[in-house]
Design a protein around this motif. Structure first.
Motif: not given
Lengths: 444, 334, 286
Positions: A386-397, A427-439
């Protein structure tokens, strides 16, 4: 007490309709399309051109990099074209399309069904080379090249080879049926893998909903002291590598680490069978067992299918596409991918084709999260979806990385159990993809 | 096929078929034993209070969603029914109808919708309403009707104090606990089954425990919160009783009286306002237990469960922030 | 009477003591800030859109004050006028930039681009993009879920229900670039506003081969090369099966628009054409 992994997990309805249906060989299609990227890693490089004649088992695309795999022709005939086609991810990718003419195999392939058991003949190196040559990848669905997995890096030791026969995905039965029909071959394949990886012990992990397979494998393994068949409690996602290792040998793969860090290598039963065929019969990976199933399917079956056969052929064979089809999934219901079109080919990673009725295909309506904490309780990796979803939605990478979002293996337990119908995993997947991109961009 | 487009979506493609409304109606079912007990002891008044509270909660939720927020109306999810029933459980059975309606406005309007509706409220809405009423209408909220078995006549019943209030008053006046408890009209077994003064839903420990077991079976709640609250109260009051049995009530008395069982099983376990991890739930439960005893023994009010739960509700975000579940493969690879 | 007096005296004394303490603390922990920062901040639009690449308008003001020249600092929301004022206030000069506007380079309306599947999931382009090519056959075009609209701080974008595409109100658009970043498919581009707001652009980013692109969408660029041949100023290039008009070179002659067989090249704010050309366009579309 049956063994299992301690934290999280869910119990989806098993719905194993095709259990006990013997494996049928499906007739050759008129045309196959073989994608050059059926594995994790770099796509293979085509080595044939339009108009070339190919035979069954002939190399048509060569491994292009350390993590990559060879691709062989699954039929004999003429290469009609090399172009981009739709694959199971919904995107287009290069494929070699071959018009089928006859069924002429390369002469070195041993097509008899006789059991060959020449493990002593090969050194570990030779086995690895043969596995690489045959283009074998993990057949459980992750499609990681097998030869890379059994090449133990320097400084590491592989003590245990764990054969993954859990098949925790609901509906799918291809591994189960393969065990019932090819148990001797699987044992030989497992011993070959053991030799290649230098493991001392082989564990075969099977969930308790397949008592016939457990019994049979126990009988076959009785001869060998170093093979142990472990019956496991039915719980999803036990087939996940890290969960299986925890369940079978009670070791925890460190976050960001690999199984070999705790002295384990995990291989799917299907892979063990493919290794047997590649080493003992010189047969590259050109066919696999695919379950075609679903509540509305009239003849749920297990098929032996040549790679590249269109999915529509399989569905035809299983009694045709039911009227009220809502969704067609490549793989199981928990981790499979919904397909866009029936023309997509069977690839090395296709363990099943699941047809979902239209009334069950739609996701439940999404409500506000009621903070019931079910996602936290079912997450096998101990994350807080639930927390990861919220963070991914607002982009707290940065925070996402601290929450260890990259540990998520996308098993889908959180979305499955959410009473508010929140698609957490999306949403978690979205967070993962974007975080991987940033890393990645930070690294370069 | 041509007219029927295939659906595409990301995995998983299966769902446990559980929903918010199933959970909410599960809670309603779990509250039915306690409701029956309250009807048995308080007569039709119990039903009257429940109906008014539920109807008012649903009505105000509908009004606010439809005309103030102009958004989707979600009164069918059952959460307003749960809030209404919990509010009714927390008031005396002879409360005038207009006070109940005010309680419902505060519960739904202030406690829930002002934060964005179900899932966003930091405090348990029913308790917000209850505490508002307790502070605004102290006389009506603390004149408890005496129990009368199966009396369905809607007459004005006699009122009396709750055992907790009697004991608190008595100890303040210098009497010893054992002499007070001997003079009480209710024995411990009466308290266990519900024959004592109090809010209409809190009186019967056995009925509440049955409801709690049902919710455990349906996996609506986990054991962590109720067990930790009850254990904390038992241990804390046990220590006090051990120090001075004259001045402090014994643990069993604390467990059976007041709103402790109702609070521990139905109010503190409210999903929205309780922590997300099992460790956090235990800390939350211990906190509620400690604060409850502090208020009961040294505070101005004889009863402290509602305040304790609201205070710990306020700590829930902090607990969620600091208490993380055990991660798989804790040691980060170097 | 005594009570009132006592209260008054006590409170006044308390107030005085606290005031002294506050004053001392304020003096002691004073942080020097260039007063010009406030001046510059007052000149910015105050929308905190992030279009300049700095954290909010205050961040931009700080950067302006610190910088020796205003090169590379530009407030897209305020435009040239704001920059001129800031330059004046700081005694610096600024280069006048061509005003820009965001342009959606996809014309795959519901009519021209058939839906082949039904997407069932959260209403977010980023999520739909993360796995599927969307509910049409075009892997490059607009997904129509409005991530860009959600990010627009100037209320300059809205989703057009009929076409399923985002629309930009060019009067409100400040070219802050928030939508460009929000679009997972990189469809939106900032282009010169052009003389009299006139613009010509290729409204397609499909990099598939012509036949595939055409199959997926009736308004796709099929890389037929006709526009490249027509353009007298060499402003059009085809890369990866998709044409692109360089707005620095384009002289707005409109020859390519008439040539395009799929109508993928769009013209904005031009007066209506003469009869002949309009017919040509119609036949091209049909």
């Amino acid at each position: 007490m049956l063994k299992t992994f301690p934290k999280g997990g869910v119990h989806p309805h098993e719905n194993k309709f095709s259990a006990g249906k013997s494996i049928e060989t499906i007739e050759l299609p008129k045309q196959v399309s073989i994608p050059v990227s059926q594995h994790l890693g770099a796509p293979a490089q085509p080595v044939v051109n339009k108009g070339d004649e190919v035979k069954v088992g002939q190399l048509i695309a060569k491994s292009a990099g350390f993590i990559s795999a060879n691709i062989h022709s699954s039929v004999s005939g003429k290469v009609s074209k090399i172009e981009k086609i739709l694959d199971s991810t919904g995107y287009k990718q290069t494929a070699i399309i071959i018009d089928v003419e006859g069924d002429e195999w390369l002469p070195e392939i041993d097509r008899s069904t006789e059991l060959v058991e020449d493990i002593e003949k090969f050194t570990a190196e030779e086995i690895r080379a043969k596995v690489a040559e045959a283009g074998i990848v993990g057949l459980g669905g992750a499609t990681f090249p097998t030869n890379v997995k059994i090449s133990i890096p320097q400084g590491k030791v592989c003590e245990n080879l764990i054969i993954n026969a859990v098949e925790c995905e609901p509906y799918l039965t291809s591994d189960h049926q393969l065990m019932l029909e090819k148990s001797d071959e699987i044992i030989v394949g497992a011993r070959l893998l053991q030799k290649a990886a230098g493991a001392k012990k082989i564990y075969i992990g099977i969930e308790n909903n397949k008592p016939d397979a457990i019994e049979l494998m126990k009988k076959k393994a009785a001869k060998y002291q170093y093979i142990e068949v472990v019956a496991l409690k039915v719980k999803y996602p036990q087939g996940g590598e890290k969960q299986l290792i925890k369940a079978v040998v009670n070791r925890e793969v460190p976050s960001g680490g690999l199984p070999v860090d705790v002295g384990c290598v995990v291989q799917n039963v299907g892979t063990a069978y493919a290794v047997y065929e590649a080493v003992q019969k010189n047969k590259p990976l050109i066919e696999r067992v695919v379950t075609v199933t679903g509540k509305s399917v009239s003849k749920p079956s297990n098929f032996l299918v040549r790679i590249g056969t269109p999915v529509s052929n399989l569905i035809e064979k299983a009694g045709g596409l039911p009227e009220d089809t809502g969704k067609i999934v490549n793989g199981g219901p928990m981790m499979g991918k919904a397909v866009k079109d029936l023309s997509i080919p069977v690839t090395k990673g296709t363990s099943g084709i699941l047809i979902i009725k239209s009334d069950e295909a739609k996701r439940p309506k999404t409500y506000n999260c009621i903070r019931c904490a079910r996602c936290v309780f079912v997450c096998p990796m101990g994350l807080e979806p639930y927390l990861i979803k919220n963070m991914a939605t607002v982009g707290m990478y940065e925070e996402l990385q601290n929450e260890r979002v990259l540990d998520c293996m996308e098993c889908g337990s959180c979305s499955y159990g959410c009473p508010a119908g929140v698609p957490l995993l999306d949403y978690i997947r979205l967070g993962k993809t974007n975080l991987n991109k940033i890393l990645r961009s930070k690294k370069s | 096929m041509a007219q029927n487009k295939l659906i595409v979506s990301l995995s998983p493609h299966d769902h446990a078929k559980d929903s918010v409304s199933k959970i909410m109606f599960g809670v309603v079912i779990a509250m039915i034993p306690a409701l029956l007990v309250s009807v048995y002891f308080f007569g039709l008044d119990a039903i009257r209070v429940n109906l008014i509270a539920i109807a008012a909660c649903i009505f105000f939720e509908w009004i606010i969603q439809k005309f103030l927020l102009k958004g989707e109306v979600t009164i069918t999810d059952g959460s307003a029914i749960v809030t209404g029933m919990l509010l009714a459980f927390n008031v005396p059975s002879n409360l005038p109808w207009w006070i109940i309606v005010i309680g419902a406005i505060v519960s739904i309007g202030v406690g829930k919708m002002s934060f964005g509706g179900l899932g966003n409220n930091p405090f348990n809405p029913a308790l917000v309403g209850r505490v508002f009423l307790l502070i605004s209408f102290p006389v009506q909220m603390t004149s408890w009707p005496k129990v009368q078995v199966l009396n369905f006549a809607m007459t004005d019943a006699q009122t009396g104090a709750t055992p907790l209030a009697i004991v608190k008053e008595g100890i303040k006046n210098g009497e010893s606990f054992s002499s007070i408890i001997n003079n009480l009209p209710t024995s411990y077994s009466d308290m266990f089954f519900g024959q004592m003064g109090g809010s209409l839903g809190e009186i019967s420990a056995i009925a509440l425990i049955i409801g709690g077991l049902y919710m455990l079976y349906r996996k609506i709640i986990t054991w962590h919160i109720p067990v930790s609250i009850i254990a904390t109260v038992a241990i804390f009051t046990g220590i006090l009783y051990g120090i001075n049995p004259d001045k402090y009530a014994d643990p069993l008395f604390h467990l059976l009286t007041g709103g402790l069982m109702l609070g521990a099983i139905f109010m503190a376990t409210d999903m929205v306002t309780s922590p997300m991890t099992s460790k956090g739930m235990i800390i939350y439960g211990v906190g509620i237990g400690v604060i409850t005893v502090l208020i009961r023994v040294w505070g101005a009010y004889p009863e402290g469960v509602s305040f304790a739960i609201l205070i710990m509700n306020a700590f829930t975000p902090l607990i969620n922030y600091y208490i993380k579940p055990k991660r798989f493969g804790e040691i980060v690879k170097k | 009477m005594d009570i009132i007096l006592n209260t008054l005296i006590t409170l006044s004394l308390l107030g005085a003591v606290l005031a002294v303490i506050l004053y001392v603390v304020a003096q002691k922990f004073k942080v020097y800030e260039d007063p010009r920062i406030d001046v510059v901040e007052a000149l910015t639009p105050g929308a905190n859109c992030g279009g300049c690449g700095l954290p909010g308008c205050r961040g931009f003001a700080e950067a302006c004050v610190k910088a020796e020249t205003l090169d590379g600092l530009f407030c897209p929301a305020g435009g040239n006028e704001t920059m001129k004022k800031i330059a004046e206030a700081l005694g610096l000069t600024t280069v006048e930039a061509e005003p820009k506007v965001a342009v959606v380079r996809c014309n795959g309306t519901h009519e021209k681009r058939n839906k082949t599947t039904y997407y069932d999931g959260p209403s977010s382009c980023a999520i739909e993009h993360s796995l599927y090519m969307g509910d049409t056959d075009c892997a490059y075009g607009c997904l129509g879920l409005g991530d860009c609209v959600a990010k627009c701080t100037f209320d300059a974008m809205y989703m057009d229900k009929e076409s399923g595409l985002p629309m930009i109100d060019e009067n409100k658009c400040t070219a802050c670039g928030a939508c460009v970043k929000a679009c997972p498919r990189k469809i939106i581009e900032l282009r010169n506003k052009g003389k009299k707001n006139r613009r010509i652009y290729v409204s397609c980013v499909n990099h598939d081969k012509g036949a595939d692109a055409r199959r997926a969408c009736g308004a796709a660029c099929i890389a037929c090369n006709k526009c490249v041949k027509t353009c007298p100023y060499e402003a059009i290039v085809i890369e990866n099966f998709c044409a692109y008009i360089d707005f620095e070179k384009c002289k707005l002659c409109r020859k390519c628009v008439a040539e395009c067989p799929t109508g993928a090249i769009l013209e904005v704010n031009f007066p209506p054409r003469k009869e002949k050309v309009e017919n040509a366009e119609e036949t091209a579309v049909s």
